[in-house]
Design a protein around this motif. Structure first.
Motif, PDB file in Angstrom:
ATOM      1  N   LYS A   1       0.827  -1.202  -0.189  1.00  0.00           N
ATOM      2  CA  LYS A   1       0.278   0.024  -0.114  1.00  0.00           C
ATOM      3  C   LYS A   1       0.854   1.164  -0.008  1.00  0.00           C
ATOM      4  CE  LYS A   1      -4.292   0.882   2.500  1.00  0.00           C
ATOM      5  NZ  LYS A   1      -5.564   0.808   1.416  1.00  0.00           N
ATOM      6  N   GLY A   2       1.949   1.184   0.861  1.00  0.00           N
ATOM      7  CA  GLY A   2       2.823   2.360   0.715  1.00  0.00           C
ATOM      8  C   GLY A   2       3.356   2.484  -0.240  1.00  0.00           C
ATOM      9  N   ILE A   3       3.682   1.654  -1.256  1.00  0.00           N
ATOM     10  CA  ILE A   3       4.600   1.642  -2.331  1.00  0.00           C
ATOM     11  C   ILE A   3       3.576   2.178  -3.645  1.00  0.00           C
ATOM     12  CG2 ILE A   3       5.626   0.357  -4.351  1.00  0.00           C
ATOM     13  CD1 ILE A   3       6.852  -1.538  -2.201  1.00  0.00           C
ATOM     14  N   ASP A   4       2.246   1.720  -3.257  1.00  0.00           N
ATOM     15  CA  ASP A   4       1.190   1.933  -4.233  1.00  0.00           C
ATOM     16  C   ASP A   4       1.045   3.278  -4.188  1.00  0.00           C
ATOM     17  OD1 ASP A   4      -1.633   2.083  -5.601  1.00  0.00           O
ATOM     18  OD2 ASP A   4      -2.082   2.319  -3.838  1.00  0.00           O
ATOM     19  N   ARG A   5       0.838   4.068  -2.874  1.00  0.00           N
ATOM     20  CA  ARG A   5       0.673   5.433  -2.560  1.00  0.00           C
ATOM     21  C   ARG A   5       1.921   6.258  -3.309  1.00  0.00           C
ATOM     22  NH1 ARG A   5      -2.060   6.367   3.420  1.00  0.00           N
ATOM     23  NH2 ARG A   5      -1.632   8.471   2.458  1.00  0.00           N
ATOM     24  N   LYS A   6       3.081   5.949  -2.866  1.00  0.00           N
ATOM     25  CA  LYS A   6       4.165   6.711  -3.512  1.00  0.00           C
ATOM     26  C   LYS A   6       4.294   6.548  -5.042  1.00  0.00           C
ATOM     27  CE  LYS A   6       7.848   8.614  -2.597  1.00  0.00           C
ATOM     28  NZ  LYS A   6       7.951   9.605  -1.510  1.00  0.00           N
ATOM     29  N   LEU A   7       4.110   5.655  -5.619  1.00  0.00           N
ATOM     30  CA  LEU A   7       3.988   5.275  -7.305  1.00  0.00           C
ATOM     31  C   LEU A   7       3.019   6.183  -7.624  1.00  0.00           C
ATOM     32  CD1 LEU A   7       5.227   1.798  -7.908  1.00  0.00           C
ATOM     33  CD2 LEU A   7       6.170   3.769  -8.198  1.00  0.00           C
ATOM     34  N   SER A   8       1.797   6.213  -7.012  1.00  0.00           N
ATOM     35  CA  SER A   8       0.703   6.866  -7.676  1.00  0.00           C
ATOM     36  C   SER A   8       0.999   8.381  -7.633  1.00  0.00           C
ATOM     37  CB  SER A   8      -0.723   6.617  -6.928  1.00  0.00           C
ATOM     38  OG  SER A   8      -1.551   7.295  -7.290  1.00  0.00           O
ATOM     39  N   ALA A   9       1.569   8.767  -6.402  1.00  0.00           N
ATOM     40  CA  ALA A   9       1.886  10.156  -6.209  1.00  0.00           C
ATOM     41  C   ALA A   9       2.650  10.509  -7.288  1.00  0.00           C
ATOM     42  CB  ALA A   9       2.221  10.325  -4.729  1.00  0.00           C
ATOM     43  N   ARG A  10       3.992   9.684  -7.431  1.00  0.00           N
ATOM     44  CA  ARG A  10       4.874  10.093  -8.512  1.00  0.00           C
ATOM     45  C   ARG A  10       4.059  10.339 -10.029  1.00  0.00           C
ATOM     46  NH1 ARG A  10      10.514  10.186  -7.189  1.00  0.00           N
ATOM     47  NH2 ARG A  10      10.475  11.015  -9.315  1.00  0.00           N
ATOM     48  N   MET A  11       3.111   9.417 -10.339  1.00  0.00           N
ATOM     49  CA  MET A  11       2.568   9.225 -11.653  1.00  0.00           C
ATOM     50  C   MET A  11       1.754  10.642 -11.511  1.00  0.00           C
ATOM     51  SD  MET A  11       1.128   5.671 -12.154  1.00  0.00           S
ATOM     52  CE  MET A  11       2.205   4.363 -12.459  1.00  0.00           C
ATOM     53  N   GLN A  12       1.508  11.257 -10.343  1.00  0.00           N
ATOM     54  CA  GLN A  12       0.773  12.564 -10.433  1.00  0.00           C
ATOM     55  C   GLN A  12       1.421  13.756 -10.330  1.00  0.00           C
ATOM     56  OE1 GLN A  12      -2.206  11.852  -7.258  1.00  0.00           O
ATOM     57  NE2 GLN A  12      -3.649  10.626  -8.620  1.00  0.00           N
ATOM     58  N   TRP A  13       2.622  13.479 -10.230  1.00  0.00           N
ATOM     59  CA  TRP A  13       3.654  14.572 -10.564  1.00  0.00           C
ATOM     60  C   TRP A  13       3.997  15.173  -9.134  1.00  0.00           C
ATOM     61  CZ3 TRP A  13       3.107  19.177 -14.318  1.00  0.00           C
ATOM     62  CH2 TRP A  13       4.547  19.747 -14.900  1.00  0.00           C
ATOM     63  N   ARG A  14       3.638  14.364  -7.859  1.00  0.00           N
ATOM     64  CA  ARG A  14       3.807  14.724  -6.490  1.00  0.00           C
ATOM     65  C   ARG A  14       4.891  13.856  -5.894  1.00  0.00           C
ATOM     66  NH1 ARG A  14      -0.283  12.740  -3.101  1.00  0.00           N
ATOM     67  NH2 ARG A  14      -1.152  11.585  -4.694  1.00  0.00           N
ATOM     68  N   ILE A  15       5.375  14.264  -4.719  1.00  0.00           N
ATOM     69  CA  ILE A  15       6.067  13.443  -4.000  1.00  0.00           C
ATOM     70  C   ILE A  15       5.386  12.263  -3.040  1.00  0.00           C
ATOM     71  CG2 ILE A  15       7.641  13.643  -2.071  1.00  0.00           C
ATOM     72  CD1 ILE A  15       8.208  16.514  -2.618  1.00  0.00           C
ATOM     73  N   GLY A  16       4.500  12.677  -2.604  1.00  0.00           N
ATOM     74  CA  GLY A  16       3.649  11.307  -2.047  1.00  0.00           C
ATOM     75  C   GLY A  16       4.395  11.239  -0.452  1.00  0.00           C
ATOM     76  N   PRO A  17       3.446  10.252   0.193  1.00  0.00           N
ATOM     77  CA  PRO A  17       3.824  10.264   1.585  1.00  0.00           C
ATOM     78  C   PRO A  17       4.681   9.116   1.667  1.00  0.00           C
ATOM     79  CG  PRO A  17       2.079   8.769   0.788  1.00  0.00           C
ATOM     80  CD  PRO A  17       2.161   9.605  -0.035  1.00  0.00           C
ATOM     81  N   PRO A  18       5.691   9.103   2.621  1.00  0.00           N
ATOM     82  CA  PRO A  18       6.966   8.189   3.043  1.00  0.00           C
ATOM     83  C   PRO A  18       6.008   6.863   3.021  1.00  0.00           C
ATOM     84  CG  PRO A  18       6.152   9.459   4.956  1.00  0.00           C
ATOM     85  CD  PRO A  18       5.459   9.971   3.981  1.00  0.00           C
ATOM     86  N   LEU A  19       6.818   5.667   2.747  1.00  0.00           N
ATOM     87  CA  LEU A  19       6.467   4.698   2.498  1.00  0.00           C
ATOM     88  C   LEU A  19       6.036   3.876   3.492  1.00  0.00           C
ATOM     89  CD1 LEU A  19       9.592   2.824   0.476  1.00  0.00           C
ATOM     90  CD2 LEU A  19       7.310   3.329  -0.619  1.00  0.00           C
TER      91      LEU A  19
END
Lengths: 141, 342, 414
Positions: free
Chosen positions: B29-47
């Motif tokens: 879930k952490g990786i998913d959130r991080k990757l999704s954030a990167r796909m949206q041009w964001r940094i995203g939460p820590p893993l």
């Protein structure tokens, strides 16, 4: 469906987000600020302010003649009267000056425009968050 | 072995599997959130953000709404999580054969997979909020829609095994492991199986209720729907169930489509490698985790980033019409291949 | 088959709901997923802005108050107000100031429409487009900050002109931003208009027919998307628009037909971004030299406004539609004698009812967002019963009676 290819392209781009003040929210803001002051942590730089930015107000008391025009135009009533004892030769004279509450200020710089003596000016300082709205840094004398 | 020993082994195995699934699911879930954030041009939460979320939710008060039916409302999250962990007992985890493989096959897995959905529906209705009721209705419709393509895939392959390998139990994941589907299919069957894989990936997204199929939750429409009233410990359990789902559903895809292990390949190409049994086990489990992650990236991260949320009627049309048609075509292709028509 | 009343139930969307960024209440009667009745309850965010303007502030202070009517339309409201005050006090605005006002207003339109595109995408669960458009919006925000000194509350309007000139460097900065958008426009268009899932959620959803748009006095992009060529910049040009010549944008320029659904509203707004880029280019090319404000001395201006007597109306095409300010000044009084704001959302809330009837619950957020509602602009009155401190509803008769009384009271001042 343009988003299908776009997301994979963006995945390898550097994120757009500005990292100010740190990449992730620190566990404790106070702790972070203390660490920065001690030189142990670094603040990611904010977006630079443009010239003629309207930041925290500067006030040169000595130039002020106490006309009160700034008080008249201030939309948020952030500026109030203040009496100052000034030594004039032998005796002390009470002079009218102003006091600016930055926590009320809406940074319109209308007072700067109307000031006939140019004793008010806007700096580019904008990191003004504070827990106490009457903190010393937030009252310009 | 004595009966007690079997029971003990079962309990320990369940505990280990449960903890593994929760920890791994939260990391995914952490990786998913991080990757999704990167796909949206964001940094995203820590893993480790999902772990923090769960910890915080567990610390919070669990509010019971005035109109709720307490025992249903409180048991729904527990049932949801328990059912998902028990699915894992019937699934092979990489090199580890299914813990209860002997006592249940694919049919059990299919039934167990419905339980979390039903628990969510019941929990939603019992919370007595209009938003949760709408969410529960939508979840019901969604549940019915994605079940059809899912069972179609499973039964096509079961039928196939009954023809090509009549000596093996057709409905066991063991069979899928020993005789991978790709090895028995010709070109036509290969195309059919690929279509099935795509269909199953889309079903997975629906089953996990992620955008474009997060219709029962739909934050902006019905304020998280089913979960509108859930908070604290109850919501944390749903959160964990969601994390475990991110392991369970890819594990099913792996069991059906990619039951391969890395260690035989490694020892074949690098005979000098010191491959003890334990190292091989470790390598294979890591390989399994990698496969789960890749499937999650395609079926969850990519899907929820690249599409807008559908309306419930559009989702039903997609599952019942488009995916069903694709499934029929794939079924015919596989059937033609197995029967030797092509 | 007749549905029994039990099969219908009411869903309260708002006053606080994730679909709404600001408080308003929509009571929906639903039958399964289908909406069969809509009731809009406004006035959840009354702030007494007009009262402040009529009792506490002088005219200059009111500019900044008008700026805060709405965070996003923070140029249109003060622009509208200063137009009204200028008309009331008979102040002639220098031509250069008109051009600068136009440029800033159009920059605001670009940022507002991009912001809206992001919000609309978020409402249908497409957060990726939301993040992309907001990231692209940063460029115009930076340009606005460079030109006016602040990202949001720009503080550039002044009675009789503007407060900051567009110098050579500022012009360069604006041109840079415009080039950026000319480059990126295709990508935005591609992401928003050519995406199948967005089309699925917005085509034939929330249709407002031309008749309804005329009957309910819809304004701005909502009216234009329904095929009503209504644009203050075209019908009643102010600022530099008369020189530039603006035509109202209708969706058939892009799609070839007018349906009046949410998709058409997206089309109109995106084309308006393109139009705004062109307007700013034209204005920058043709900007005349000269003063930027009619009266430089603010003390003189204040006393001039104190002596002034008269009334004025300002009309401005805000990104959301026509904004109207009515101002009346009386000699010897610094605050306005009366100040009435009619923000565009006021007109665009009622069209929600025909748009939502027959729609699904899933359509509510995007339909509501498609009018780009701004509750803080809309709400100006909350009726409270003094004795019980409870809100109550006014009947039509009582409203009429109160209105007659107020007119009589105002007539006494004339």
């Amino acid at each position: 469906m343009p988003a299908i290819t776009e997301v994979w392209k963006v995945l390898f781009k550097r994120p757009f987000t500005n990292r100010f003040p740190a990449k992730y929210a620190p566990r404790s803001v106070h702790g972070f600020v203390r660490r920065v002051q001690a030189g142990k942590a670094k603040i990611a730089p904010p977006v630079p302010t443009p010239p003629n930015f309207r930041g925290k107000i500067n006030y040169e008391v000595d130039k002020c003649i106490g006309c009160g025009l700034c008080i008249r135009v201030c939309p948020t009533k952030a500026i109030v009267w203040r009496t100052v004892e000034v030594e004039q030769g032998e005796k002390k004279v009470a002079k009218k000056k102003v006091k600016i509450f930055v926590s009320r200020c809406c940074f319109c710089s209308q007072c700067v425009d109307i000031c006939p003596k140019d004793c008010l000016s806007m700096s580019d300082e904008f990191l003004l968050a504070n827990e106490d709205k009457l903190a010393n840094e937030l009252i310009v004398l | 072995m004595c009966e007690l020993c079997t029971l003990l082994a079962g309990i320990i195995g369940t505990l280990v599997l449960g903890i593994f699934a929760i920890a791994f699911g939260l990391s995914v879930k952490g990786i998913d959130r991080k990757l999704s954030a990167r796909m949206q041009w964001r940094i995203g939460p820590p893993l480790r953000q999902p772990f923090r979320d769960v910890r915080k939710l567990l610390l919070k008060q669990s509010v019971l709404p005035k109109n709720a039916v307490p025992w249903i409302y409180n048991s729904a999250p527990v049932i949801s999580l328990a059912a998902l962990i028990s699915v894992l007992l019937f699934l092979p985890i990489g090199p580890v054969p299914a813990l209860l493989g002997a006592s249940g096959d694919i049919i059990v897995v299919l039934y167990l997979l419905i339980i979390p959905g039903i628990a969510m529906i019941v929990g939603g209705f019992s919370s007595g909020s209009p938003f949760a009721s709408i969410g529960a209705q939508r979840e019901m419709v969604l549940l019915i829609s994605y079940e059809l393509p899912l069972s179609m895939i499973v039964f096509t392959f079961a039928w196939m095994y009954s023809i090509v390998a009549p000596s093996l139990p057709a409905l066991s994941f063991e069979t899928f492991g020993t005789v991978p589907i790709w090895s028995v299919l010709g070109p036509a069957g290969f195309i059919g199986a690929t279509i099935f894989l795509v269909v199953l990936l889309i079903v997975t997204t629906g089953e996990m209720a992620k955008v474009p199929f997060d219709i029962p939750e739909a934050e902006t429409e019905i304020a998280e729907g089913i979960f509108a009233e859930y908070s604290g410990r109850n919501y944390a359990l749903f959160y964990l169930a969601d994390a475990v789902k991110m392991v369970v559903l890819p594990a099913i895809i792996i069991a059906i489509f990619f039951p391969y292990n890395l260690s035989p390949l490694l020892s074949e190409y690098f005979p000098n490698l010191p491959m003890s049994d334990w190292v091989a086990y470790g390598v294979d489990i890591l390989f399994f985790m990698l496969k789960v992650l890749l499937i999650d990236i395609v079926a969850v991260t990519f899907m929820r980033t690249a599409f807008a949320r559908m309306k419930i009627d559009q989702a039903v049309r997609l599952y019942w019409f488009h995916l069903f048609t694709a499934g029929i075509i794939a079924m015919l292709l596989v059937a033609a291949d197995v029967m030797g028509v092509l | 088959m007749e549905m029994s009343d039990e099969a219908l139930y009411t869903i309260p969307v708002g006053p606080v709901h994730p679909a709404l960024k600001e408080p308003i209440e929509l009571d929906l009667r639903v039958e399964g997923e289908r909406i069969v009745g809509v009731d809009v309850k406004c006035s959840q965010a009354h702030r007494g802005i007009e009262w402040l303007g009529m009792n506490r502030n002088n005219s200059i202070q009111n500019i900044y108050l008008a700026e805060r009517v709405c965070g996003i339309c923070n140029v249109c409201h003060p622009y509208c107000m200063v137009l009204a005050v200028e008309e009331a006090a008979g102040i002639e605005v220098p031509e250069r100031a008109d051009y600068i006002r136009t440029i800033v207003a159009e920059m605001e339109r670009i940022h507002s429409h991009l912001l809206w595109a992001g919000v609309a995408a978020h409402e249908i669960g497409f957060d990726t487009v939301f993040h992309y458009t907001w990231a692209l919006r940063e460029e115009i925000m930076d340009a606005i900050e460079y030109v006016t000194g602040n990202r949001v509350t720009k503080g550039i309007m002044m009675i009789g002109g503007v407060r900051r000139d567009i110098t050579k460097e500022r012009e360069e900065r604006i041109r840079k931003a415009l080039r950026y958008y000319e480059e990126k426009f295709e990508k935005i268009e591609d992401l928003v208009l050519h995406d199948k899932t967005i089309r699925m959620r917005t085509r034939n959803v929330g249709i407002l027919t031309r008749e309804d748009a005329l009957k309910l006095c819809a304004v701005g992009p909502v009216a234009r998307a329904s095929g009503v060529p209504k644009d203050v910049r075209q019908d009643y040009p102010y600022g530099a628009y008369a020189d530039i010549g603006v035509r109202a944008i209708l969706p058939d320029q892009y799609t070839g037909e007018i349906i009046g659904d949410v998709y058409d509203r997206i089309v109109v707004r995106l084309l308006e971004v393109k139009q705004s880029i062109q307007i700013i280019h034209d204005a920058l090319d043709n900007i005349p030299q000269g003063d930027i404000v009619a009266e430089k001395n603010l003390v003189k201006l204040l006393s001039m406004l104190k002596r002034a007597e008269g009334e004025g109306i300002g009309r401005v095409e805000a990104p959301r539609g026509e904004d109207i300010h009515y101002v009346r000044l009386r000699q010897g009084e610094e605050p306005f004698l009366s100040w009435k704001i009619r923000a565009p959302t006021y007109n665009n809330v009622l069209p929600w009812i025909p748009m939502l009837l027959g729609a699904e619950i899933a359509d509510v957020p995007i339909v509501a967002a498609s009018t780009d509602p701004c509750m803080s602009c809309l709400n100006r009155v909350t009726v409270v019963d003094e004795s019980s401190r409870k809100e109550f509803t006014l009947t039509k008769e009582r409203m009429h009676e109160m209105s007659v009384r107020k007119t009589r009271r105002m007539m006494r001042h004339v």
